[in-house]
Design a protein around this motif. Structure first.
Motif, PDB file in Angstrom:
ATOM      1  N   VAL A  65      -2.931 -22.725  -0.652  1.00 54.56           N
ATOM      2  CA  VAL A  65      -1.973 -22.518  -1.741  1.00 54.56           C
ATOM      3  C   VAL A  65      -0.648 -22.019  -1.181  1.00 54.56           C
ATOM      4  O   VAL A  65       0.424 -22.497  -1.565  1.00 54.56           O
ATOM      5  N   SER A  66      -0.710 -21.084  -0.240  1.00 58.51           N
ATOM      6  CA  SER A  66       0.509 -20.557   0.386  1.00 58.51           C
ATOM      7  C   SER A  66       1.257 -21.664   1.128  1.00 58.51           C
ATOM      8  O   SER A  66       2.482 -21.770   1.043  1.00 58.51           O
ATOM      9  N   SER A  67       0.516 -22.506   1.829  1.00 64.66           N
ATOM     10  CA  SER A  67       1.128 -23.618   2.559  1.00 64.66           C
ATOM     11  C   SER A  67       1.799 -24.606   1.603  1.00 64.66           C
ATOM     12  O   SER A  67       2.904 -25.100   1.870  1.00 64.66           O
ATOM     13  N   ILE A  68       1.160 -24.886   0.502  1.00 65.19           N
ATOM     14  CA  ILE A  68       1.737 -25.801  -0.499  1.00 65.19           C
ATOM     15  C   ILE A  68       3.024 -25.206  -1.068  1.00 65.19           C
ATOM     16  O   ILE A  68       4.035 -25.906  -1.197  1.00 65.19           O
ATOM     17  N   LYS A  69       3.004 -23.912  -1.376  1.00 62.84           N
ATOM     18  CA  LYS A  69       4.204 -23.259  -1.909  1.00 62.84           C
ATOM     19  C   LYS A  69       5.346 -23.319  -0.910  1.00 62.84           C
ATOM     20  O   LYS A  69       6.496 -23.592  -1.281  1.00 62.84           O
ATOM     21  N   ARG A  70       5.045 -23.053   0.371  1.00 62.57           N
ATOM     22  CA  ARG A  70       6.096 -23.139   1.406  1.00 62.57           C
ATOM     23  C   ARG A  70       6.651 -24.555   1.495  1.00 62.57           C
ATOM     24  O   ARG A  70       7.847 -24.759   1.624  1.00 62.57           O
ATOM     25  N   GLY A  71       5.765 -25.531   1.404  1.00 60.99           N
ATOM     26  CA  GLY A  71       6.201 -26.923   1.473  1.00 60.99           C
ATOM     27  C   GLY A  71       7.090 -27.301   0.300  1.00 60.99           C
ATOM     28  O   GLY A  71       8.075 -28.026   0.465  1.00 60.99           O
ATOM     29  N   LEU A  72       6.769 -26.798  -0.878  1.00 57.47           N
ATOM     30  CA  LEU A  72       7.589 -27.095  -2.054  1.00 57.47           C
ATOM     31  C   LEU A  72       8.967 -26.454  -1.967  1.00 57.47           C
ATOM     32  O   LEU A  72       9.942 -26.989  -2.496  1.00 57.47           O
ATOM     33  N   GLN A  73       9.045 -25.311  -1.302  1.00 58.44           N
ATOM     34  CA  GLN A  73      10.328 -24.606  -1.164  1.00 58.44           C
ATOM     35  C   GLN A  73      11.166 -25.150  -0.013  1.00 58.44           C
ATOM     36  O   GLN A  73      12.372 -24.917   0.051  1.00 58.44           O
ATOM     37  N   SER A  74      10.556 -25.881   0.885  1.00 60.42           N
ATOM     38  CA  SER A  74      11.238 -26.398   2.064  1.00 60.42           C
ATOM     39  C   SER A  74      12.241 -27.484   1.679  1.00 60.42           C
ATOM     40  O   SER A  74      12.024 -28.266   0.769  1.00 60.42           O
ATOM     41  N   LYS A  75      13.324 -27.506   2.406  1.00 63.82           N
ATOM     42  CA  LYS A  75      14.348 -28.545   2.186  1.00 63.82           C
ATOM     43  C   LYS A  75      14.084 -29.756   3.083  1.00 63.82           C
ATOM     44  O   LYS A  75      14.718 -30.787   2.942  1.00 63.82           O
ATOM     45  N   ARG A  76      13.160 -29.616   4.028  1.00 65.52           N
ATOM     46  CA  ARG A  76      12.884 -30.676   4.998  1.00 65.52           C
ATOM     47  C   ARG A  76      12.218 -31.859   4.305  1.00 65.52           C
ATOM     48  O   ARG A  76      11.276 -31.698   3.527  1.00 65.52           O
ATOM     49  N   LYS A  77      12.719 -33.060   4.587  1.00 68.53           N
ATOM     50  CA  LYS A  77      12.146 -34.290   4.048  1.00 68.53           C
ATOM     51  C   LYS A  77      11.526 -35.073   5.207  1.00 68.53           C
ATOM     52  O   LYS A  77      12.063 -35.096   6.316  1.00 68.53           O
ATOM     53  N   TYR A  78      10.402 -35.692   4.951  1.00 67.37           N
ATOM     54  CA  TYR A  78       9.704 -36.470   5.966  1.00 67.37           C
ATOM     55  C   TYR A  78       9.616 -37.925   5.538  1.00 67.37           C
ATOM     56  O   TYR A  78       9.411 -38.228   4.369  1.00 67.37           O
ATOM     57  N   THR A  79       9.714 -38.824   6.517  1.00 70.85           N
ATOM     58  CA  THR A  79       9.481 -40.236   6.231  1.00 70.85           C
ATOM     59  C   THR A  79       7.977 -40.446   6.126  1.00 70.85           C
ATOM     60  O   THR A  79       7.174 -39.597   6.530  1.00 70.85           O
ATOM     61  N   GLU A  80       7.592 -41.583   5.617  1.00 74.95           N
ATOM     62  CA  GLU A  80       6.168 -41.887   5.516  1.00 74.95           C
ATOM     63  C   GLU A  80       5.521 -41.889   6.896  1.00 74.95           C
ATOM     64  O   GLU A  80       4.425 -41.349   7.079  1.00 74.95           O
ATOM     65  N   ALA A  81       6.204 -42.454   7.872  1.00 72.40           N
ATOM     66  CA  ALA A  81       5.666 -42.508   9.239  1.00 72.40           C
ATOM     67  C   ALA A  81       5.485 -41.097   9.811  1.00 72.40           C
ATOM     68  O   ALA A  81       4.470 -40.810  10.454  1.00 72.40           O
ATOM     69  N   GLU A  82       6.460 -40.215   9.577  1.00 75.03           N
ATOM     70  CA  GLU A  82       6.348 -38.837  10.063  1.00 75.03           C
ATOM     71  C   GLU A  82       5.178 -38.115   9.402  1.00 75.03           C
ATOM     72  O   GLU A  82       4.417 -37.406  10.076  1.00 75.03           O
ATOM     73  N   ALA A  83       5.035 -38.308   8.118  1.00 69.81           N
ATOM     74  CA  ALA A  83       3.942 -37.664   7.399  1.00 69.81           C
ATOM     75  C   ALA A  83       2.592 -38.150   7.914  1.00 69.81           C
ATOM     76  O   ALA A  83       1.674 -37.349   8.128  1.00 69.81           O
ATOM     77  N   LYS A  84       2.461 -39.454   8.134  1.00 69.44           N
ATOM     78  CA  LYS A  84       1.206 -39.988   8.662  1.00 69.44           C
ATOM     79  C   LYS A  84       0.905 -39.449  10.037  1.00 69.44           C
ATOM     80  O   LYS A  84      -0.252 -39.145  10.353  1.00 69.44           O
ATOM     81  N   LYS A  85       1.924 -39.291  10.858  1.00 70.75           N
ATOM     82  CA  LYS A  85       1.735 -38.745  12.208  1.00 70.75           C
ATOM     83  C   LYS A  85       1.264 -37.288  12.128  1.00 70.75           C
ATOM     84  O   LYS A  85       0.322 -36.891  12.825  1.00 70.75           O
ATOM     85  N   ILE A  86       1.884 -36.509  11.263  1.00 77.71           N
ATOM     86  CA  ILE A  86       1.508 -35.112  11.093  1.00 77.71           C
ATOM     87  C   ILE A  86       0.064 -34.995  10.586  1.00 77.71           C
ATOM     88  O   ILE A  86      -0.700 -34.153  11.050  1.00 77.71           O
ATOM     89  N   LEU A  87      -0.301 -35.875   9.657  1.00 75.35           N
ATOM     90  CA  LEU A  87      -1.639 -35.843   9.084  1.00 75.35           C
ATOM     91  C   LEU A  87      -2.691 -36.499   9.981  1.00 75.35           C
ATOM     92  O   LEU A  87      -3.886 -36.369   9.749  1.00 75.35           O
ATOM     93  N   GLY A  88      -2.223 -37.206  11.004  1.00 75.44           N
ATOM     94  CA  GLY A  88      -3.168 -37.880  11.897  1.00 75.44           C
ATOM     95  C   GLY A  88      -3.766 -39.142  11.324  1.00 75.44           C
ATOM     96  O   GLY A  88      -4.881 -39.521  11.658  1.00 75.44           O
ATOM     97  N   TRP A  89      -3.021 -39.828  10.467  1.00 80.02           N
ATOM     98  CA  TRP A  89      -3.512 -41.061   9.850  1.00 80.02           C
ATOM     99  C   TRP A  89      -3.095 -42.254  10.643  1.00 80.02           C
ATOM    100  O   TRP A  89      -2.153 -42.538  11.105  1.00 80.02           O
TER     101      TRP A  89
END
Length: 89
Positions: A65-89
């Motif tokens: 929950v804390s991680s989700i809240k931090r993510g919602l407050q973050s100004k950083r935007k990720y591309t789909e490719a970046e998100a997949k890399k971070i998630l290991g997909w």
């Protein structure tokens, strides 16, 4: 086929059981079933129920929950490719 009310008696639910199953599946409706005037059960699609269970699981993890809240407050935007890399997909 007439549209059923959202709150129905157990007797009406029994009479219209297959219509209720169709509507929770195809129209994503929920029905509250009453017995002797008291709410006793809710009928919803199995997909929606699984979604509720997943939400409860996530919400019961304070770190997540804390991680989700931090993510919602973050100004950083990720591309789909970046998100997949971070998630290991």
């Amino acid at each position: 086929m007439t549209q059923l009310a959202t709150i129905i008696s157990a007797n009406e639910a029994r009479t219209n059981f297959y219509q209720i199953l169709d509507e929770v599946d195809e129209k994503l409706r929920q029905f509250t079933i009453t017995r002797r005037g008291k709410q006793r059960a809710v009928i919803m699609s199995s997909d929606e129920y699984e979604g509720w269970l997943e939400t409860l699981d996530v919400m019961s993890d304070p770190k997540l929950v804390s991680s989700i809240k931090r993510g919602l407050q973050s100004k950083r935007k990720y591309t789909e490719a970046e998100a997949k890399k971070i998630l290991g997909w």
